[in-house]
Design a protein around this motif. Sequence first.
Motif, mmCIF file in Angstrom:
data_model
loop_
_atom_site.group_PDB
_atom_site.id
_atom_site.type_symbol
_atom_site.label_atom_id
_atom_site.label_comp_id
_atom_site.label_asym_id
_atom_site.label_seq_id
_atom_site.Cartn_x
_atom_site.Cartn_y
_atom_site.Cartn_z
ATOM 1 N N ASP A 180 0.644 -1.468 0.010
ATOM 2 C CA ASP A 180 -0.220 -0.092 -0.248
ATOM 3 C C ASP A 180 0.361 0.933 -0.081
ATOM 4 N N TRP A 181 1.906 1.298 0.763
ATOM 5 C CA TRP A 181 2.788 2.719 1.001
ATOM 6 C C TRP A 181 3.531 2.538 -0.646
ATOM 7 N N SER A 182 3.644 2.098 -1.605
ATOM 8 C CA SER A 182 4.363 2.405 -3.079
ATOM 9 C C SER A 182 3.163 2.335 -3.971
ATOM 10 N N TYR A 183 1.725 1.716 -3.211
ATOM 11 C CA TYR A 183 0.896 1.776 -3.867
ATOM 12 C C TYR A 183 -0.056 3.025 -4.584
ATOM 13 N N PHE B 118 -8.713 -0.077 -5.801
ATOM 14 C CA PHE B 118 -9.194 1.173 -5.014
ATOM 15 C C PHE B 118 -8.416 1.544 -3.741
ATOM 16 N N ALA B 119 -8.294 0.592 -2.629
ATOM 17 C CA ALA B 119 -7.894 0.073 -1.454
ATOM 18 C C ALA B 119 -6.631 0.574 -1.880
ATOM 19 N N GLY B 120 -6.038 -0.618 -2.732
ATOM 20 C CA GLY B 120 -4.737 -1.084 -2.439
ATOM 21 C C GLY B 120 -4.234 -2.552 -2.169
ATOM 22 N N PRO B 121 -3.042 -3.217 -2.720
ATOM 23 C CA PRO B 121 -2.827 -4.574 -2.331
ATOM 24 C C PRO B 121 -2.929 -4.687 -0.819
ATOM 25 N N GLY B 122 -2.454 -4.130 -0.115
ATOM 26 C CA GLY B 122 -2.852 -4.511 1.357
ATOM 27 C C GLY B 122 -3.870 -4.980 2.170
ATOM 28 N N ARG C 236 -2.516 9.407 4.166
ATOM 29 C CA ARG C 236 -1.207 9.978 4.456
ATOM 30 C C ARG C 236 0.263 9.699 5.010
ATOM 31 N N ALA C 237 -0.075 8.042 5.897
ATOM 32 C CA ALA C 237 0.591 7.693 6.051
ATOM 33 C C ALA C 237 1.190 6.247 5.457
ATOM 34 N N GLN C 238 0.406 6.085 4.357
ATOM 35 C CA GLN C 238 0.850 5.767 3.551
ATOM 36 C C GLN C 238 2.325 6.260 2.348
ATOM 37 N N TRP C 239 1.819 7.508 2.364
ATOM 38 C CA TRP C 239 3.448 8.458 1.576
ATOM 39 C C TRP C 239 4.430 8.570 3.138
ATOM 40 N N GLY C 240 4.164 8.537 4.593
ATOM 41 C CA GLY C 240 5.179 8.617 5.658
ATOM 42 C C GLY C 240 5.884 6.976 5.476
ATOM 43 N N PRO D 108 -1.246 7.469 -8.748
ATOM 44 C CA PRO D 108 -1.464 8.235 -9.660
ATOM 45 C C PRO D 108 -1.042 7.845 -10.703
ATOM 46 N N LEU D 109 0.564 7.270 -10.906
ATOM 47 C CA LEU D 109 0.342 6.981 -12.482
ATOM 48 C C LEU D 109 -0.426 5.922 -12.535
ATOM 49 N N LEU D 110 -0.716 5.085 -12.619
ATOM 50 C CA LEU D 110 -1.446 4.000 -13.120
ATOM 51 C C LEU D 110 -3.236 4.430 -13.736
#
Length: 662
Positions: A3-6, A314-318, A497-501, A12-14
């Motif tokens: 999730d942190w990289s997704y 939409f929520a991510g692979p995590g 926001r925590a995913q960016w951190g 944003p790219l995909l």
Amino acid sequence: MPDWSYHSLFRPLLFRLPARTARNWTLQAIGGLSRVPGGTFVIKTMGHIELPEPLSTELAGLTVPCPVGLGGGLDPHGIAQKALAQFGFGFIEIGPVTVQPVHETAAAIGRYGEQEAIAYPDGYANDGLDALARRLGKGTGRRLPHFIRLRPMPGSTPREALSQQQELLARLAPYAAGFYIDGLDEGWSLADAAAYLAEVRGMALAAAAGKPLLLYLPLHLPQEMVRQLAEAVPLRSWDGVVVGDAMCEAGQPSIRVGGAGSLEAALSQVRLLREVLGARSTIVAAGGVHAPQDALALLAAGASAVQLHSGLVFAGPGLPKRVNEAVLYERLRETQAPEPPSFWASWGWMALLGIGMLIGGVLAWLIAATTVLLPYDEEFLGVSRSVIRGFSPHLLHFMTHDRITLAGTMLSIGIFYYQLAHHGLQYGLHWARTAVYTSCAVGFSSFFLYLGYGYFDPLHAAVAVMLLPMLLLSLRGWKDRPSRKPPSLTNDRIWRRAQWGQCCWVVLGFALAIGGLVISGIGITSVFVPTDLDYIGLSAEQIGAWNDRLIPLIAHDRAGFGGALLSLAVAITGSALWGVNQGEKWLWWTFLLGGLPGFAAGLLVHIHIGYTDFWHLLPLYIAVLLYAGGLYGTYPYLVGRAGHLLHEVHKGQDSQLAVKKF
């Protein structure tokens, strides 16, 4: 793609690409990774997926590792199922599969970010029976059970559908753990549908004896028709029912997955089916799960398991890992927690090792800031520090710079080890054990880097001999235990926001690991980089000509610092990858306090000795920015109001969860 990289890099790219292109590129990338040697290990390592025994679930007579499945529509061609199986799923749906291929049309797949919905113009596209049988015959490369969803060709009559289902069952029975029987969205009458289901069930009992058979109900099927179907067909004689994940019009190839109303529709269907089928029948809810709280709501309503499809987009692979953590918490919180091991049983020794590193770091800093060289260093060189200062004023400062940065790194390691022991090992957290012991293995192994130039440091050796027994004693009586802390249930702004951190911290960890490897490599080979020699004002040949033992001593310092930095990087990376969970205040403070000594040593010593070359310090500046970004991004999630809101969210779930104990 955690999730942190997704969320920070890939989504944003995909989402700027056409949906079909983004899906194909993603599946091909992770599928390709899973097929190279070590690829699945990399995927597991990035996510550190754990499926403790309490997550084990009975599904239509089969025991699966957890109640979270992968929907077949996400990867209709099976490009990346081996990779996706590492994300924390307990079972996988394959299909829909038809006797003949249903080709994808040229129409675009619709992806609606605000609604979190996907519209497929060709929802039943698949490679056909022959292609699937060949693929399964070669092996899947995974151990998870798979349920194959059998579907008649679009537009088939009930009689045609029966013939097709017979062929599908006969060909695929050797490869399936069980079957989903599809076809009720073809617009048939209730009588035709009931007759079709009765005959298919009889075929399955003959062609796939012992294989669970679950009826696939379209999500959009009106509840009145479900009730009528239950009266016309003895649903309890089936091994279970699947509530599908797609909304569509009868007989139409286009479908919509996710979006407004899908969770509510799934909840309504599950509640009705549980009422009709009773407490023991299996119900799989395949639609509407975009956050852990959605899965908990479906399980509380009566579902035995859930499947994910649009939620992964939409929520991510995590998401499967997060759902498992939420389910595990609900299953464990009513049980009594085991007594933590005593301080001297295991974890305390690692805490003492951390304290030992702190003491060693303080002593190393004091020595580097005062005498710089110890008596045995001067004895090895055959000259005193005053003589070295007379030869080159900057040379002794350069050695101070190496030794203070090592001391700061030792202090950071000590803080991480103590914290991981006190808050992780004490409670049996597998991820903490993996992080700290891998870091220890790197750290102790780096002692032998002195072999590169042959300088043996007796104090370094004495410290290693003192600390090694503590490491070995901490290994005794270890037993993994699942976390009992409440997980995050929503995909809110604080979580995003925590995913960016978290991304900042993970990148920092990998960057420090690369830096440690490079510094160690330089230490046992060329010893100096060009900016070092510019600062000293001498060439390596001039230094070696003046004292042939001076370069081995400097090489020892550099290699030792590189090894320590790599050891710290492993602890940082493991903690960042696996430990960031809502409300874990201690982890945020570990990063804050653990980072300060290392960064302070690196910045202050360079300023103090006047070694301020921009390009030399650029990696340090970038590391400080990543460190600060991680602290800023994760603060609300780990420490701030989110930690208090988390308990309120779980409290609000109690009334629903009381409907059913997992």
